[in-house]
Design an enzyme around this catalytic site. Sequence first.
Site, mmCIF file in Angstrom:
data_model
loop_
_atom_site.group_PDB
_atom_site.id
_atom_site.type_symbol
_atom_site.label_atom_id
_atom_site.label_comp_id
_atom_site.label_asym_id
_atom_site.label_seq_id
_atom_site.Cartn_x
_atom_site.Cartn_y
_atom_site.Cartn_z
ATOM 1 N NE ARG A 109 -3.715 0.313 2.383
ATOM 2 C CZ ARG A 109 -3.726 1.240 3.344
ATOM 3 N NH1 ARG A 109 -2.973 1.105 4.406
ATOM 4 N NH2 ARG A 109 -4.493 2.299 3.249
ATOM 5 C CE LYS B 7 1.833 -4.890 6.485
ATOM 6 N NZ LYS B 7 1.499 -3.641 5.839
ATOM 7 N NE ARG C 133 3.667 7.515 11.730
ATOM 8 C CZ ARG C 133 4.587 8.437 11.591
ATOM 9 N NH1 ARG C 133 4.906 9.223 12.589
ATOM 10 N NH2 ARG C 133 5.193 8.576 10.446
HETATM 11 C C1 BTN Z 1 0.530 -3.837 2.349
HETATM 12 O O1 BTN Z 1 1.228 -2.853 2.056
HETATM 13 O O2 BTN Z 1 0.317 -4.136 3.514
HETATM 14 C C2 BTN Z 1 -0.070 -4.697 1.260
HETATM 15 C C3 BTN Z 1 0.898 -5.729 0.792
HETATM 16 C C4 BTN Z 1 0.365 -6.609 -0.309
HETATM 17 C C5 BTN Z 1 1.423 -7.534 -0.872
HETATM 18 C C6 BTN Z 1 0.841 -8.540 -1.811
HETATM 19 S S1 BTN Z 1 1.983 -9.841 -2.182
HETATM 20 C C7 BTN Z 1 0.909 -10.437 -3.420
HETATM 21 C C8 BTN Z 1 0.345 -9.219 -4.136
HETATM 22 N N1 BTN Z 1 1.214 -8.765 -5.185
HETATM 23 C C9 BTN Z 1 1.735 -7.566 -4.955
HETATM 24 O O3 BTN Z 1 2.521 -6.961 -5.699
HETATM 25 N N2 BTN Z 1 1.287 -7.101 -3.780
HETATM 26 C C10 BTN Z 1 0.372 -8.037 -3.160
#
Ligand code: BTN
Length: 324
Positions: free
Chosen positions: A121, A186, A318
């Site tokens: 994100r 996380k 946060r």
């Molecule tokens: C976040 O920032 O918390 C979201 C992360 C999402 C990662 C997943 S891995 C599979 C899919 N492909 C990506 O490029 N991103 C999501």
Amino acid sequence: MDLGPLLSILSDGEYISGVALGQKLGVSRTAIWKMMGKIEELGIDVDCIKGKGYRVGGGLDLLDRDIAKGLSCSDTVAFCDVLLDVESTNSYLMEKVARHALARGEFGFCLAERQTRGRGRRGRLWVSPFGQNIYLSGTYFFPGEVSRLTGLSLSIGIATAELLNEMGVPGVELKWPNDLMIGGRKLGGILVELSGEITQGCMVLIGIGLNVGMRESEVSTIDQPWTSLVEEGVSIPRSRLAANLIEKIVATVSRFNESGFVEFFPLWQKYDYLKGKPVTVPGGDLAGIGAGINDSGELLIQSEGKMVSVNAGEVSVRVSTDSD
Ligand code: BTN
């Protein structure tokens, strides 16, 4: 060059000579040597000792390439591509469904052993080393107005937390809007994106990243507190987790398509990480105490005697002690 068969031989972590590998795969020793170079480019450490041959220390827990065949929902899953290496499973699926549209009611999935530009994100990079974690994306066509999707990403988060709970992972929480947490660290994240024309419905891409086997001692490039199932003392084969996740996504999206967020909303409380914690919204001059969510999936913050709602969008919230 398909490295799959070679990786699967090396997955047991035992030494094997170049000659034996060549015989098993029907290629020359030089070809094996070249393939080893490619394997190292994927970020896999190969030990090579004269007289013993090659091995991947500790072995590999590879994803089952035929994962789609064993799914209980295989009739609605048009495909599940299992890739060794990809920039991002979300981008891959986006391109694939732009070329070959899915039929109504069908799902398409993609899993990868490694992502070279995994997307998180707010434009962040999602660290995605080979063979360690789950990088899964699913896509589905939602008919109707885009507003119908309100709460979808939270519902996927709730469903993922429920699944982990059912599979015996203790202490899973959800940090609004989309972070899976254990003990304030996380464990995973969810990235929902829309693709194509957004007029008569749209393709939704659901990306889930879950840290499974990543070790803190081996990864130093993540700039926030994180954990993995292995760090939490939980061992689940990645293919089993991935198959269960796919089945959960299919069930969740189908249920959401019928009834929307209302079905999932009450479950949020069970996993709410921010509830009762002091939170701030950076840049928004807002500070208060996390007070759950409303039925539109907005975060509620008790601030100066008032209840304020915050929309997910690009906001990051946060907890006073967090570095995120
Ligand atoms: C976040 O920032 O918390 C979201 C992360 C999402 C990662 C997943 S891995 C599979 C899919 N492909 C990506 O490029 N991103 C999501």
